[in-house]
Design a protein around this motif. Structure first.
Motif, PDB file in Angstrom:
ATOM      1  N   LEU A  99      19.118 -19.074 -19.981  1.00 47.06           N
ATOM      2  CA  LEU A  99      19.416 -19.825 -18.768  1.00 47.06           C
ATOM      3  C   LEU A  99      20.625 -20.720 -18.980  1.00 47.06           C
ATOM      4  O   LEU A  99      20.829 -21.261 -20.073  1.00 47.06           O
ATOM      5  N   SER A 100      21.384 -20.915 -17.918  1.00 43.90           N
ATOM      6  CA  SER A 100      22.480 -21.879 -17.967  1.00 43.90           C
ATOM      7  C   SER A 100      21.902 -23.275 -17.743  1.00 43.90           C
ATOM      8  O   SER A 100      20.750 -23.433 -17.302  1.00 43.90           O
ATOM      9  N   THR A 101      22.699 -24.264 -18.001  1.00 44.58           N
ATOM     10  CA  THR A 101      22.279 -25.647 -17.761  1.00 44.58           C
ATOM     11  C   THR A 101      21.911 -25.834 -16.292  1.00 44.58           C
ATOM     12  O   THR A 101      20.875 -26.429 -15.979  1.00 44.58           O
ATOM     13  N   GLN A 102      22.740 -25.309 -15.390  1.00 44.79           N
ATOM     14  CA  GLN A 102      22.476 -25.465 -13.957  1.00 44.79           C
ATOM     15  C   GLN A 102      21.194 -24.746 -13.543  1.00 44.79           C
ATOM     16  O   GLN A 102      20.434 -25.271 -12.733  1.00 44.79           O
ATOM     17  N   GLU A 103      20.957 -23.551 -14.085  1.00 40.28           N
ATOM     18  CA  GLU A 103      19.728 -22.827 -13.757  1.00 40.28           C
ATOM     19  C   GLU A 103      18.504 -23.616 -14.216  1.00 40.28           C
ATOM     20  O   GLU A 103      17.527 -23.743 -13.479  1.00 40.28           O
ATOM     21  N   LEU A 104      18.566 -24.144 -15.431  1.00 43.01           N
ATOM     22  CA  LEU A 104      17.431 -24.899 -15.957  1.00 43.01           C
ATOM     23  C   LEU A 104      17.207 -26.179 -15.155  1.00 43.01           C
ATOM     24  O   LEU A 104      16.068 -26.522 -14.834  1.00 43.01           O
ATOM     25  N   LYS A 105      18.280 -26.862 -14.785  1.00 38.89           N
ATOM     26  CA  LYS A 105      18.143 -28.059 -13.949  1.00 38.89           C
ATOM     27  C   LYS A 105      17.502 -27.716 -12.604  1.00 38.89           C
ATOM     28  O   LYS A 105      16.663 -28.461 -12.105  1.00 38.89           O
ATOM     29  N   GLY A 106      17.878 -26.570 -12.042  1.00 35.02           N
ATOM     30  CA  GLY A 106      17.296 -26.141 -10.773  1.00 35.02           C
ATOM     31  C   GLY A 106      15.805 -25.869 -10.898  1.00 35.02           C
ATOM     32  O   GLY A 106      15.021 -26.234 -10.017  1.00 35.02           O
ATOM     33  N   ILE A 107      15.405 -25.247 -11.997  1.00 36.08           N
ATOM     34  CA  ILE A 107      13.992 -24.961 -12.234  1.00 36.08           C
ATOM     35  C   ILE A 107      13.207 -26.262 -12.409  1.00 36.08           C
ATOM     36  O   ILE A 107      12.124 -26.423 -11.847  1.00 36.08           O
ATOM     37  N   ILE A 108      13.757 -27.183 -13.157  1.00 37.09           N
ATOM     38  CA  ILE A 108      13.100 -28.478 -13.368  1.00 37.09           C
ATOM     39  C   ILE A 108      12.924 -29.201 -12.036  1.00 37.09           C
ATOM     40  O   ILE A 108      11.868 -29.791 -11.775  1.00 37.09           O
ATOM     41  N   LYS A 109      13.925 -29.107 -11.184  1.00 36.51           N
ATOM     42  CA  LYS A 109      13.836 -29.739  -9.861  1.00 36.51           C
ATOM     43  C   LYS A 109      12.728 -29.085  -9.029  1.00 36.51           C
ATOM     44  O   LYS A 109      11.940 -29.773  -8.378  1.00 36.51           O
ATOM     45  N   LEU A 110      12.656 -27.741  -9.057  1.00 32.84           N
ATOM     46  CA  LEU A 110      11.601 -27.040  -8.318  1.00 32.84           C
ATOM     47  C   LEU A 110      10.215 -27.409  -8.842  1.00 32.84           C
ATOM     48  O   LEU A 110       9.258 -27.516  -8.074  1.00 32.84           O
ATOM     49  N   LEU A 111      10.108 -27.570 -10.148  1.00 32.16           N
ATOM     50  CA  LEU A 111       8.827 -27.935 -10.759  1.00 32.16           C
ATOM     51  C   LEU A 111       8.460 -29.385 -10.472  1.00 32.16           C
ATOM     52  O   LEU A 111       7.302 -29.782 -10.618  1.00 32.16           O
ATOM     53  N   ASN A 112       9.466 -30.191 -10.111  1.00 26.71           N
ATOM     54  CA  ASN A 112       9.274 -31.615  -9.835  1.00 26.71           C
ATOM     55  C   ASN A 112       8.697 -32.340 -11.053  1.00 26.71           C
ATOM     56  O   ASN A 112       7.698 -33.073 -10.954  1.00 26.71           O
ATOM     57  N   ILE A 113       9.326 -32.084 -12.195  1.00 26.82           N
ATOM     58  CA  ILE A 113       8.925 -32.722 -13.448  1.00 26.82           C
ATOM     59  C   ILE A 113      10.150 -33.276 -14.154  1.00 26.82           C
ATOM     60  O   ILE A 113      11.287 -32.985 -13.764  1.00 26.82           O
ATOM     61  N   LYS A 114       9.912 -34.029 -15.182  1.00 24.00           N
ATOM     62  CA  LYS A 114      10.995 -34.503 -16.042  1.00 24.00           C
ATOM     63  C   LYS A 114      11.278 -33.421 -17.083  1.00 24.00           C
ATOM     64  O   LYS A 114      10.367 -32.675 -17.470  1.00 24.00           O
ATOM     65  N   PRO A 115      12.507 -33.326 -17.565  1.00 27.11           N
ATOM     66  CA  PRO A 115      12.832 -32.302 -18.561  1.00 27.11           C
ATOM     67  C   PRO A 115      11.895 -32.295 -19.771  1.00 27.11           C
ATOM     68  O   PRO A 115      11.501 -31.231 -20.238  1.00 27.11           O
ATOM     69  N   ILE A 116      11.481 -33.452 -20.235  1.00 28.06           N
ATOM     70  CA  ILE A 116      10.604 -33.523 -21.411  1.00 28.06           C
ATOM     71  C   ILE A 116       9.271 -32.822 -21.152  1.00 28.06           C
ATOM     72  O   ILE A 116       8.642 -32.300 -22.078  1.00 28.06           O
ATOM     73  N   ASP A 117       8.850 -32.759 -19.884  1.00 26.30           N
ATOM     74  CA  ASP A 117       7.581 -32.124 -19.540  1.00 26.30           C
ATOM     75  C   ASP A 117       7.644 -30.595 -19.614  1.00 26.30           C
ATOM     76  O   ASP A 117       6.616 -29.933 -19.524  1.00 26.30           O
ATOM     77  N   LEU A 118       8.837 -30.046 -19.777  1.00 31.47           N
ATOM     78  CA  LEU A 118       9.018 -28.600 -19.892  1.00 31.47           C
ATOM     79  C   LEU A 118       9.169 -28.157 -21.344  1.00 31.47           C
ATOM     80  O   LEU A 118       9.211 -26.981 -21.650  1.00 31.47           O
ATOM     81  N   VAL A 119       9.215 -29.122 -22.246  1.00 32.28           N
ATOM     82  CA  VAL A 119       9.427 -28.830 -23.672  1.00 32.28           C
ATOM     83  C   VAL A 119       8.112 -28.462 -24.355  1.00 32.28           C
ATOM     84  O   VAL A 119       7.094 -29.131 -24.180  1.00 32.28           O
TER      85      VAL A 119
END
Length: 113
Positions: A37-57
């Motif tokens: 994933l690109s940075t923008q794709e990952l940011k978009g997914i995090i936004k859809l999930l409505n979570i903080k990035p650390i919550d996806l780690v």
């Protein structure tokens, strides 16, 4: 179209894929370890999930423990770590339009398909 970020070596991810197959709905498999994933794709997914990035780690991954744990990282640094080390991304992630879930437990996927 429904998308699943999938790692075939992960049992939860395989269960999520099976659930989508059983639904009969069309979907796309994204093998995010191969097609990173690109940075923008990952940011978009995090936004859809409505979570903080650390919550996806995946905090139990060896890479996280040896390189990132106990460091005071910004959201952008955490996202950068996941882009460079996609094994750190929690899985499976299922996206359907403007909704997304982490399929843990697998039943969460049913909420958006």
């Amino acid at each position: 179209m429904i998308k699943i970020l999938h790692n075939n070596r992960c049992s939860k991810s395989r269960c999520g894929l099976e659930l989508l197959e059983e639904s009969g709905k069309p979907f796309e498999v994204i093998k995010y370890l191969e097609d990173t994933l690109s940075t923008q794709e990952l940011k978009g997914i995090i936004k859809l999930l409505n979570i903080k990035p650390i919550d996806l780690v995946r905090k139990n991954e060896a890479t996280w423990k040896t390189e990132f744990k106990n460091k005071n990282l910004t959201d952008d640094q955490i996202i950068d770590a996941m882009v460079k080390n996609p094994k750190l991304i929690e899985r499976p992630i299922v996206i359907n339009g403007n909704k997304a879930v982490i399929g843990r437990p697998t039943q969460k996927i049913s909420e958006i398909i």
